[in-house]
Design a protein around this motif. Structure first.
Motif, PDB file in Angstrom:
ATOM      1  N   GLU A  52       0.838  -1.207   0.000  1.00 26.83           N
ATOM      2  CA  GLU A  52       0.000   0.000   0.000  1.00 26.83           C
ATOM      3  C   GLU A  52       0.874   1.258   0.000  1.00 26.83           C
ATOM      4  O   GLU A  52       0.600   2.217  -0.729  1.00 26.83           O
ATOM      5  N   MET A  53       1.932   1.247   0.805  1.00 25.34           N
ATOM      6  CA  MET A  53       2.809   2.408   0.882  1.00 25.34           C
ATOM      7  C   MET A  53       3.557   2.636  -0.424  1.00 25.34           C
ATOM      8  O   MET A  53       3.688   3.773  -0.875  1.00 25.34           O
ATOM      9  N   ALA A  54       4.022   1.558  -1.012  1.00 23.15           N
ATOM     10  CA  ALA A  54       4.736   1.684  -2.285  1.00 23.15           C
ATOM     11  C   ALA A  54       3.809   2.214  -3.370  1.00 23.15           C
ATOM     12  O   ALA A  54       4.193   3.096  -4.147  1.00 23.15           O
ATOM     13  N   GLN A  55       2.588   1.708  -3.417  1.00 24.49           N
ATOM     14  CA  GLN A  55       1.625   2.159  -4.417  1.00 24.49           C
ATOM     15  C   GLN A  55       1.321   3.653  -4.228  1.00 24.49           C
ATOM     16  O   GLN A  55       1.291   4.416  -5.187  1.00 24.49           O
ATOM     17  N   PHE A  56       1.102   4.058  -2.993  1.00 23.68           N
ATOM     18  CA  PHE A  56       0.857   5.477  -2.712  1.00 23.68           C
ATOM     19  C   PHE A  56       2.039   6.313  -3.171  1.00 23.68           C
ATOM     20  O   PHE A  56       1.870   7.345  -3.838  1.00 23.68           O
ATOM     21  N   GLY A  57       3.239   5.896  -2.806  1.00 26.62           N
ATOM     22  CA  GLY A  57       4.438   6.649  -3.150  1.00 26.62           C
ATOM     23  C   GLY A  57       4.622   6.808  -4.648  1.00 26.62           C
ATOM     24  O   GLY A  57       4.973   7.886  -5.136  1.00 26.62           O
ATOM     25  N   LEU A  58       4.374   5.740  -5.384  1.00 25.66           N
ATOM     26  CA  LEU A  58       4.533   5.808  -6.831  1.00 25.66           C
ATOM     27  C   LEU A  58       3.477   6.702  -7.484  1.00 25.66           C
ATOM     28  O   LEU A  58       3.785   7.498  -8.380  1.00 25.66           O
ATOM     29  N   LYS A  59       2.241   6.589  -7.024  1.00 27.97           N
ATOM     30  CA  LYS A  59       1.184   7.461  -7.562  1.00 27.97           C
ATOM     31  C   LYS A  59       1.481   8.924  -7.239  1.00 27.97           C
ATOM     32  O   LYS A  59       1.290   9.810  -8.071  1.00 27.97           O
ATOM     33  N   GLN A  60       1.932   9.161  -6.041  1.00 29.35           N
ATOM     34  CA  GLN A  60       2.268  10.510  -5.588  1.00 29.35           C
ATOM     35  C   GLN A  60       3.400  11.073  -6.449  1.00 29.35           C
ATOM     36  O   GLN A  60       3.347  12.212  -6.896  1.00 29.35           O
ATOM     37  N   LEU A  61       4.404  10.271  -6.670  1.00 26.70           N
ATOM     38  CA  LEU A  61       5.541  10.693  -7.473  1.00 26.70           C
ATOM     39  C   LEU A  61       5.107  11.010  -8.905  1.00 26.70           C
ATOM     40  O   LEU A  61       5.522  12.023  -9.481  1.00 26.70           O
TER      41      LEU A  61
END
Length: 100
Positions: A52-61
Motif C-alpha cells: 500500500e505504501m509503495a503504491q501510494f508513493g509511486l502514484k504521488q511521485l
C-alpha cells in the motif's frame, strides 16, 4: 526517476516502516512478557503495509512529475498518509495483541 523522487520515497519508507525492537515504541506499552509477541506482530503488520505504501508513493511521485501537485502539496500529502497509515497499523497491532 529523479534523485529528489528517490529521496522522497526513501523518507516515506523510513518514516512509515520503523525497525522495531523489544521495548521500543509501540511495543514498550506492553508488559515485558508480551513485548516479543508485539515485535513479531508489528513486523508482520508493517510487512503487510508495504504494498500500500509503495503504491501510494509511486502514484504521488507520478502526480508530482506530471505537475498535478506542487512540492509542498507532495510533502503535505505524504505526511498525512504516513500519519493515517501509522494510526491504522497501531490499531491493527492492538487488535492482534488482544486476540492473537
Amino acid at each position: 526517476m529523479s534523485r529528489f523522487s528517490w529521496i522522497i520515497l526513501c523518507a516515506l519508507a523510513s518514516l512509515a516502516l520503523p525497525n522495531q525492537a523489544a521495548a521500543e515504541p509501540p511495543c514498550d506499552r506492553y508488559p515485558a512478557g508480551q513485548q516479543q509477541k508485539c515485535v513479531r506482530l508489528w513486523k508482520q503488520i508493517n510487512k503487510e503495509a508495504e504494498a500500500e505504501m509503495a503504491q501510494f508513493g509511486l502514484k504521488q511521485l507520478q502526480r508530482r512529475q506530471e505537475g498535478q501537485i506542487t512540492q509542498e502539496q507532495h510533502v503535505q500529502e505524504n505526511m498525512a498518509f504516513i500519519q493515517q497509515s501509522a494510526e491504522r497499523r497501531l490499531k491493527l497491532l492492538a487488535e492482534r495483541m488482544a486476540t492473537d
